[in-house]
Structure formats: C-alpha cells, structure tokens
Scaffold this active site. Structure first.
Site, mmCIF file in Angstrom:
data_model
loop_
_atom_site.group_PDB
_atom_site.id
_atom_site.type_symbol
_atom_site.label_atom_id
_atom_site.label_comp_id
_atom_site.label_asym_id
_atom_site.label_seq_id
_atom_site.Cartn_x
_atom_site.Cartn_y
_atom_site.Cartn_z
ATOM 1 N N GLY A 14 7.543 18.430 -1.144
ATOM 2 C CA GLY A 14 5.975 17.807 -1.393
ATOM 3 C C GLY A 14 5.368 17.607 0.099
ATOM 4 O O GLY A 14 5.982 17.204 1.150
ATOM 5 N N ALA A 25 2.836 19.694 17.364
ATOM 6 C CA ALA A 25 3.796 19.097 18.402
ATOM 7 C C ALA A 25 4.966 20.345 18.457
ATOM 8 O O ALA A 25 5.255 20.593 19.604
ATOM 9 C CB ALA A 25 4.499 17.982 17.943
ATOM 10 N N ARG A 75 8.231 24.522 -3.588
ATOM 11 C CA ARG A 75 9.627 24.193 -4.048
ATOM 12 C C ARG A 75 9.971 25.477 -4.602
ATOM 13 O O ARG A 75 9.880 26.315 -5.423
ATOM 14 C CB ARG A 75 9.678 23.173 -5.155
ATOM 15 C CG ARG A 75 8.834 21.883 -4.874
ATOM 16 C CD ARG A 75 9.272 20.702 -5.695
ATOM 17 N NE ARG A 75 8.492 19.641 -5.531
ATOM 18 C CZ ARG A 75 8.385 18.518 -4.694
ATOM 19 N NH1 ARG A 75 9.590 18.436 -4.058
ATOM 20 N NH2 ARG A 75 7.482 17.761 -4.681
ATOM 21 N N CYS A 76 11.321 26.044 -3.896
ATOM 22 C CA CYS A 76 11.673 27.419 -3.841
ATOM 23 C C CYS A 76 12.956 27.557 -4.904
ATOM 24 O O CYS A 76 14.010 26.991 -4.375
ATOM 25 C CB CYS A 76 11.878 28.174 -2.884
ATOM 26 S SG CYS A 76 12.507 29.690 -2.800
ATOM 27 N N GLY A 105 11.743 16.916 2.794
ATOM 28 C CA GLY A 105 12.455 15.852 2.171
ATOM 29 C C GLY A 105 14.040 16.118 2.305
ATOM 30 O O GLY A 105 14.352 17.233 2.703
ATOM 31 N N ASP A 106 14.783 15.500 1.363
ATOM 32 C CA ASP A 106 16.071 15.921 1.074
ATOM 33 C C ASP A 106 16.433 17.197 0.515
ATOM 34 O O ASP A 106 17.447 17.922 0.977
ATOM 35 C CB ASP A 106 16.767 14.722 0.128
ATOM 36 C CG ASP A 106 16.383 14.529 -1.186
ATOM 37 O OD1 ASP A 106 15.222 14.701 -1.104
ATOM 38 O OD2 ASP A 106 17.393 14.297 -1.970
ATOM 39 N N THR A 129 8.270 13.045 4.073
ATOM 40 C CA THR A 129 7.810 12.790 2.652
ATOM 41 C C THR A 129 7.276 11.383 2.548
ATOM 42 O O THR A 129 7.836 10.530 3.191
ATOM 43 C CB THR A 129 9.174 12.818 1.716
ATOM 44 O OG1 THR A 129 9.076 11.937 0.574
ATOM 45 C CG2 THR A 129 10.368 11.907 2.438
ATOM 46 N N ASP A 131 7.848 9.365 0.436
ATOM 47 C CA ASP A 131 8.611 8.385 -0.549
ATOM 48 C C ASP A 131 9.832 7.379 0.491
ATOM 49 O O ASP A 131 10.177 6.402 0.121
ATOM 50 C CB ASP A 131 9.837 9.156 -1.165
ATOM 51 C CG ASP A 131 9.223 9.967 -2.306
ATOM 52 O OD1 ASP A 131 8.078 9.586 -2.830
ATOM 53 O OD2 ASP A 131 10.115 10.848 -2.993
ATOM 54 N N ASP A 133 12.527 7.541 2.078
ATOM 55 C CA ASP A 133 13.924 7.420 1.585
ATOM 56 C C ASP A 133 15.066 8.305 2.303
ATOM 57 O O ASP A 133 15.847 8.900 1.422
ATOM 58 C CB ASP A 133 13.788 7.658 -0.138
ATOM 59 C CG ASP A 133 13.537 9.221 -0.490
ATOM 60 O OD1 ASP A 133 12.914 9.835 0.371
ATOM 61 O OD2 ASP A 133 13.543 9.735 -1.615
ATOM 62 N N GLY A 174 7.096 7.819 -6.815
ATOM 63 C CA GLY A 174 8.428 7.258 -6.113
ATOM 64 C C GLY A 174 9.354 7.516 -7.175
ATOM 65 O O GLY A 174 9.616 6.655 -8.048
ATOM 66 N N ARG A 175 9.850 8.685 -7.362
ATOM 67 C CA ARG A 175 10.593 9.182 -8.633
ATOM 68 C C ARG A 175 11.940 8.575 -8.717
ATOM 69 O O ARG A 175 12.526 8.054 -9.459
ATOM 70 C CB ARG A 175 10.828 10.825 -8.709
ATOM 71 C CG ARG A 175 11.452 11.286 -9.942
ATOM 72 C CD ARG A 175 11.148 12.935 -10.021
ATOM 73 N NE ARG A 175 11.077 13.467 -8.625
ATOM 74 C CZ ARG A 175 10.513 14.567 -8.214
ATOM 75 N NH1 ARG A 175 9.766 15.261 -9.221
ATOM 76 N NH2 ARG A 175 10.677 15.141 -7.044
ATOM 77 N N GLY A 189 -0.760 -7.846 -3.115
ATOM 78 C CA GLY A 189 -0.588 -9.419 -3.779
ATOM 79 C C GLY A 189 -0.309 -9.333 -5.316
ATOM 80 O O GLY A 189 -0.733 -9.740 -6.263
ATOM 81 N N LYS A 217 -4.744 -17.664 -13.712
ATOM 82 C CA LYS A 217 -4.865 -16.474 -13.133
ATOM 83 C C LYS A 217 -5.866 -15.606 -13.745
ATOM 84 O O LYS A 217 -5.832 -15.471 -14.913
ATOM 85 C CB LYS A 217 -3.587 -15.659 -12.863
ATOM 86 C CG LYS A 217 -2.831 -15.907 -11.670
ATOM 87 C CD LYS A 217 -1.440 -14.762 -11.785
ATOM 88 C CE LYS A 217 -0.535 -15.400 -10.502
ATOM 89 N NZ LYS A 217 -0.997 -14.830 -9.356
ATOM 90 N N LYS A 250 -5.215 -2.499 -19.074
ATOM 91 C CA LYS A 250 -5.497 -1.050 -18.840
ATOM 92 C C LYS A 250 -4.258 -0.565 -17.768
ATOM 93 O O LYS A 250 -3.714 -1.418 -17.234
ATOM 94 C CB LYS A 250 -6.893 -1.377 -18.007
ATOM 95 C CG LYS A 250 -8.015 -1.901 -18.381
ATOM 96 C CD LYS A 250 -8.631 -0.739 -19.596
ATOM 97 C CE LYS A 250 -9.756 -1.381 -20.155
ATOM 98 N NZ LYS A 250 -10.257 -0.542 -21.177
HETATM 99 O O1 F6P Z 1 8.899 13.547 -2.960
HETATM 100 C C1 F6P Z 1 7.481 13.235 -2.964
HETATM 101 C C2 F6P Z 1 6.937 12.942 -4.302
HETATM 102 O O2 F6P Z 1 5.657 12.737 -4.209
HETATM 103 C C3 F6P Z 1 7.540 12.050 -5.229
HETATM 104 O O3 F6P Z 1 7.138 10.764 -4.866
HETATM 105 C C4 F6P Z 1 7.038 12.489 -6.510
HETATM 106 O O4 F6P Z 1 7.765 11.875 -7.466
HETATM 107 C C5 F6P Z 1 7.183 13.848 -6.284
HETATM 108 O O5 F6P Z 1 6.836 14.151 -4.906
HETATM 109 C C6 F6P Z 1 6.039 14.772 -7.196
HETATM 110 O O6 F6P Z 1 6.397 16.165 -6.908
HETATM 111 P P1 F6P Z 1 5.363 17.182 -7.355
HETATM 112 O O7 F6P Z 1 4.221 17.347 -6.650
HETATM 113 O O8 F6P Z 1 6.060 18.671 -7.384
HETATM 114 O O9 F6P Z 1 4.973 17.013 -8.896
#
Ligand code: F6P
Length: 327
Positions: A14, A25, A75-76, A105-106, A129, A131, A133, A174-175, A189, A217, A250
């Site tokens: 992503g 850089a 994504r390959c 990412g990972d 990423t 995320d 994470d 955030g999967r 908030g 509220k 909603k």
């Molecule tokens: O890993 C980053 C992220 O944005 C995640 O938060 C999300 O679940 C995922 O990528 C979505 O990926 P794609 O763009 O391939 O649907």
C-alpha cells in the site's frame, strides 16, 4: 561484502504519504556518496518486468510534497514463488543493481528478506505503511498524515452529527492494526473505539451509547477499525439499530482517502531521515535490516525480527483514557 555501485529503490504494498520524500532522500544520498541509483517501478512486479529507470538528482525534484509514490506500487503474486524471485534477481544482475532499498510494510519486508537470503543481495528496508504496525520503529511513514486526514474527517462528521443529533459509525483503515482508529478516536473525541486487538461486545457498546444519550449527548461518533471482529461499520450499525433508538444512525467508510494527500511535515522529515540512513547503512556494509525511529533516533532492527514481531501493541491506557474522557 563486495562494494556497492548501484542501488535500486522501490515502493511496494500500500502506498503511504512520505514515500516520495524517502525516494528523494535515497536518490540524492546515493548520488552524493558517488553511487548510481535506479528507480524500480511497481515494486516487485517491476523487478520481474524490468521496469528500471536511472535516477539523477533532478529526477526527484518537487516530489517531497507529493502523496502516493512516483515509483508506483503493486502487490505481486509472482514474487511469492522462488521462480519469480530468481527472475527478479537475474534482472537486477543484468541491470548492475547490487543493493536494494525497499520501502513498504511487512509483505514488502518478507519479499526482501527472502530475496536477500536466497541470492545474497544487500537490503536495507524502510517502514512505509499508514498502519504503524512494524516492530522496530515508533512510527511508520504515512501514519501521521493518515491519522490527521481521519481527524479532519471526524471533525466534519461531528459538525453534521451534532446538528442532527445523530450517531455515526466511522470505519477507518487497519485490517490488522487499530493504531489509526485508537489515535484518531482519542484526538477526535470519539464516544467509542472498536479495534482488531480487543473484542467489543455489542451489548456493552449499546450500554455505553445509552449512557451518553441519557446524559444529554447531542451526537455520538464510534470509530471502527476495518479489522474489528464485529465485521465492520455496516454490521455494527445494523446490530446496534436493532436495540438502540436514541439517535438516527449513519455510517461513513473513510476508505482509501486515508492513504492519499500531502504528507505532513512529520512524514516528510521521517521519510528523508529514513532514506538517508538506509543508503548510509548499506554503504557502511549493513544488510538485512530495517531503519526505524526509536525515541528521536534512527536505529537499525534485524529484518527477521521486524517481520516476526509485526503488529501494533495496543496501548490499553489510551483506550481506558478515551473511555473516561468520553463520558
Ligand atoms: O496496509 C495498509 C492498508 O491501507 C490497510 O490499512 C488496508 O487494510 C489495506 O492497506 C488496503 O489495501 P488495498 O489498497 O490493497 O485494498
């Protein structure tokens, strides 16, 4: 280790705001230190398809302020096979590329780890990423910008929610990681925050929302990370609606708008620092590491550790605080 002459840089997985600052850089640090730098387009797919471009200092002008990635990303699936990685490596050899800076990412790190182990090519990875994470860095590239984007959206939703006395379920990315949800929830908030790392019973959520309504509220916002075990904002809204009738309900799914946009100053500085450090580390003979920010220092983490310890560690204290501050 043989000395490095030509560094390949690419983005994978992503996209994230700040990746362009990092590419800039890497290119400029490499050139400054007398190396050639090649941009690999579309990540591992581009490595397999030989999408290589020689970079010079001017090829990265005016990109520090841009979201997305000028090198594109993908994504390959082919790269997950040995044959795919062998083909990619042979293309790198043919192009004279003898070291890599992967940004992602990972999943990106796993590919880089396999390639470097199987074919002995030096790699220094950069965590990119939204995320946030990845083990070994307090922040990943793009997280700060994405969270600010979410907060801007929550603020706008709050205006209309308060005007109509409505309850909104807002789903954020955030999967597997609730980092954006938690921090945006605190900063926005939110009345409740639902995360992949901690299950929330729908009855408990309803109870909390009822308490809020009874204490006058005028609006409520519930932030839901897409990976929450209750199955996303539409499912939660449907189940809450069956038992709760204080407000009109909603749903807003923020989706991919969270990934785009002008990088914050934090992500531009972080991308610059990480790209600079990645090239300097490679040239100093480091390999199979990830650059990361710990405290205010750039540090290296073993790539295997970064991959295996992957995940955002839930800050329970923040979640508890958010609950109290939302009474
Ligand atoms: O890993 C980053 C992220 O944005 C995640 O938060 C999300 O679940 C995922 O990528 C979505 O990926 P794609 O763009 O391939 O649907």
């Amino acid at each position: 280790m043989a000395s490095i002459n030509k560094i390949g840089v690419f983005t994978s997985g992503g996209d994230a705001p700040g990746m362009n600052a990092c590419i800039r850089a890497v290119v400029r640090t490499g050139i400054y230190l007398g190396k050639q730098v090649v941009g690999i387009h579309q990540g591992y797919q581009g490595m397999i398809d030989k999408k290589f471009t020689d970079m010079d200092a001017r090829s990265v002008r005016n990109i520090i302020q841009l979201g997305g990635t000028v090198l594109k990303t993908a994504r390959c699936v082919d790269f997950r096979t040995y044959e795919g990685r062998e083909k990619a490596y042979q293309n790198l050899v043919d192009a004279g590329i003898d070291a890599l800076v992967p940004i992602g990412g990972d999943g990106t790190f796993s590919g880089a780890e396999e390639l470097s182990r199987e074919f002995n090519i030096p790699v220094i990875c950069v965590p990119g990423t939204i995320d946030n994470d990845l083990y070994g860095s307090d922040f990943t590239l793009g997280y700060d910008t994405a969270t600010n984007t979410v907060i801007e959206a929550i603020d706008k939703i709050r205006d209309t929610a308060a005007s109509h006395d409505r309850l909104f379920f807002v789903e954020v990315m955030g999967r597997d990681s609730g980092c954006i949800a938690l921090h945006a929830g605190v900063a926005g908030g939110a009345e409740a925050i639902l995360l992949p790392e901690k299950e929330t019973a729908i009855d408990d959520l309803i109870h909390k929302l009822e308490e809020g309504a009874l204490s006058k509220k005028s609006s409520c916002i519930v932030i839901i990370a897409e990976g929450d075990k209750n199955g996303g904002a539409y499912n939660v809204a449907k189940r809450v609606k069956e038992k709760f009738n204080f407000y009109d309900i909603k749903v807003t799914i923020l989706g991919h708008l969270q990934r785009g946009g002008t990088p914050s100053s934090f992500d531009r500085v972080l991308g610059s620092r990480m790209g600079y450090a990645a090239v300097k580390s490679l040239i100093a003979g480091e390999t199979r590491k990830m650059v990361g920010l710990r405290g205010n220092e750039i540090q290296l983490t073993d790539l295997v550790d970064a991959i295996h310890n992957h995940s955002f560690k839930l800050e329970e204290d923040l979640l508890d605080m958010a609950t109290i501050l939302a009474i």
